[in-house]
Motif scaffolding. Structure first.
Motif, mmCIF file in Angstrom:
data_model
loop_
_atom_site.group_PDB
_atom_site.id
_atom_site.type_symbol
_atom_site.label_atom_id
_atom_site.label_comp_id
_atom_site.label_asym_id
_atom_site.label_seq_id
_atom_site.Cartn_x
_atom_site.Cartn_y
_atom_site.Cartn_z
ATOM 1 N N GLY A 181 10.417 1.270 13.890
ATOM 2 C CA GLY A 181 11.201 2.018 12.900
ATOM 3 C C GLY A 181 10.434 2.493 11.690
ATOM 4 O O GLY A 181 11.024 2.750 10.631
ATOM 5 N N LEU A 182 9.110 2.636 11.811
ATOM 6 C CA LEU A 182 8.305 3.146 10.705
ATOM 7 C C LEU A 182 8.112 4.652 10.830
ATOM 8 O O LEU A 182 8.064 5.194 11.939
ATOM 9 N N SER A 183 7.973 5.327 9.701
ATOM 10 C CA SER A 183 7.634 6.748 9.685
ATOM 11 C C SER A 183 6.215 6.917 10.222
ATOM 12 O O SER A 183 5.359 6.049 10.041
ATOM 13 N N THR A 184 5.950 8.042 10.872
ATOM 14 C CA THR A 184 4.614 8.287 11.427
ATOM 15 C C THR A 184 3.693 8.983 10.428
ATOM 16 O O THR A 184 2.516 9.184 10.716
ATOM 17 N N THR A 185 4.210 9.330 9.257
ATOM 18 C CA THR A 185 3.414 10.094 8.287
ATOM 19 C C THR A 185 3.102 9.349 6.991
ATOM 20 O O THR A 185 2.133 9.664 6.310
ATOM 21 N N THR A 186 3.909 8.359 6.640
ATOM 22 C CA THR A 186 3.716 7.630 5.382
ATOM 23 C C THR A 186 2.779 6.444 5.583
ATOM 24 O O THR A 186 2.864 5.755 6.604
ATOM 25 N N PRO A 187 1.855 6.177 4.634
ATOM 26 C CA PRO A 187 0.978 4.999 4.754
ATOM 27 C C PRO A 187 1.798 3.733 4.989
ATOM 28 O O PRO A 187 2.888 3.578 4.428
ATOM 29 N N ALA A 188 1.275 2.848 5.831
ATOM 30 C CA ALA A 188 2.046 1.666 6.241
ATOM 31 C C ALA A 188 1.274 0.368 6.040
ATOM 32 O O ALA A 188 0.088 0.274 6.363
ATOM 33 N N VAL A 189 1.993 -0.620 5.487
ATOM 34 C CA VAL A 189 1.451 -1.959 5.287
ATOM 35 C C VAL A 189 2.207 -2.926 6.200
ATOM 36 O O VAL A 189 3.429 -2.865 6.287
ATOM 37 N N LEU A 190 1.470 -3.801 6.868
ATOM 38 C CA LEU A 190 2.083 -4.856 7.670
ATOM 39 C C LEU A 190 1.864 -6.185 6.964
ATOM 40 O O LEU A 190 0.730 -6.536 6.621
#
Length: 365
Positions: A181-190
């Motif tokens: 469910g994450l956006s494919t364009t916004t930077p992502a932190v796990l």
């Protein structure tokens, strides 16, 4: 070829073993496996779920302080050796491989005494008691960190890396993002605290939620199954920002990792192998509750190379968490540099290296 693998207690010992098994199956279709573990360890469910033949022995670990329980452990070890000898004589393996945990002790020791080629695989930069003991008897010692070489006989040590590292290569990060469910364009932190989660990390994240909701990045926060319901209640009180996805556990971690820009996690050996193989920058929060403080020592190996930064648990709170994320993720030059340095540390052919070592020993038999 018939292969016995033993390792247990935590996922850090089991998942590298399974990664090696999958590599061997790919290269040698006729290979037969037997996994020896304990009934109470995670291996009894994880390994059998993979349809790998499994047998158990009863063994416990030594206490580091003087304890009457250690006498019991000695008797259990001797009984475990006897049981292992029977299992090995019946199965007749060409080689026995121990991937860590106290269950390896009697299994690998029995194999060495039966003159069967043996390998122990040390995932951490600081070896545990079992592998230090076994190093005197085994044929070869496979390590994942250069630092670990100093603890073993030089003529036996081979740097192979962690087989799990090879399994994460080539995964579809975009698909991984979409799956959670994450956006494919916004930077992502796990953010995660290991397979079971970590309460101090969970507490810091929950207190950070309102502030994280204002950030130009998104967060995937894995609580661990054991903590999910408790976290869920707390989140209901403070609210769940749209840019924060909260899940108890994910089964496609390699795919998700491939799509992540920054990881905040403990510094278990398997996690670090995956991160360096993919070249993912990290902020590591070593668990202070592990033997020999090996997680901090693992993390320091990455920190020295510029592949990760360390946030000690004693310094962890909502403010320090957000400050560290912003400092790395919002500095593109820093993030890019850490990616390159992490990738440089990776050993993407680790399973192949261990399989090659195994074949050489069998050939010499």
């Amino acid at each position: 070829m018939k292969i016995v693998i033993s390792g247990g207690g935590t996922g850090g010992h089991i998942y590298p073993a399974l990664a090696l098994i999958r590599e061997i199956q790919k290269e040698t279709k006729e290979a037969e496996f037997l996994y020896i573990g304990t009934e109470k360890g995670l291996e009894s469910t994880i390994v059998t779920r993979e349809n790998i033949p499994f047998k158990s022995i009863h063994i416990t670990g030594f206490k580091r302080k003087l304890s009457f329980d250690n006498l019991k452990t000695v008797f259990r070890f001797l009984k475990g050796v006897s049981t292992s000898r029977k299992i090995l004589k019946e199965f007749k393996p060409d080689i026995v491989i121990g991937t860590g945990g106290y269950v390896c002790g009697p299994v690998v020791y029995a194999a060495a005494k039966l003159k069967i080629p043996t390998i122990i695989h040390e995932q951490n930069s600081i070896p545990g008691l079992t592998n230090k003991f076994l190093s005197r008897y085994v044929s070869k010692i496979a390590v994942c960190f250069e630092e670990a070489k100093d603890y073993f006989p030089k003529n036996k040590v081979v740097l192979t890396g962690n087989p799990r590292a090879q399994e994460v290569i080539g995964k579809d990060g975009i698909r991984g993002r979409i799956s959670v469910g994450l956006s494919t364009t916004t930077p992502a932190v796990l953010i995660f605290g290991g397979s079971r989660g970590a309460r101090p990390i969970n507490e810091a994240v929950v207190k950070s939620l309102s502030e994280l909701g204002k950030k130009p990045y998104q967060v995937l926060y894995i609580t661990g199954d054991a903590h999910f319901e408790e976290v869920k209640k707390e989140v209901e009180l403070v609210g769940n920002p749209q840019n924060v996805v909260i899940q108890p556990f994910i089964h496609n971690m390699p795919e998700v990792l491939a799509g992540i820009d920054l990881v905040i996690s403990r510094s278990g050996a398997t996690t670090l192998a995956e991160l360096t193989s993919l070249g993912v920058p990290s902020i590591l929060i070593p668990s202070p509750y592990v033997t020999n403080n090996h997680q901090e020592k693992n993390a320091r190996s990455l920190e020295i190379q510029g592949a990760a930064e360390i946030l000690l648990e004693k310094d962890l709170n909502n403010k320090s968490l957000i400050k560290n994320i912003d400092r790395v993720l919002l500095d593109k030059e820093k993030l890019t540099g850490m990616k390159k340095k992490a990738k440089k540390m990776g050993i993407p052919d680790s399973a192949c290296r261990l399989y090659k070592l195994m074949k050489e020993l069998v050939k010499q038999k």
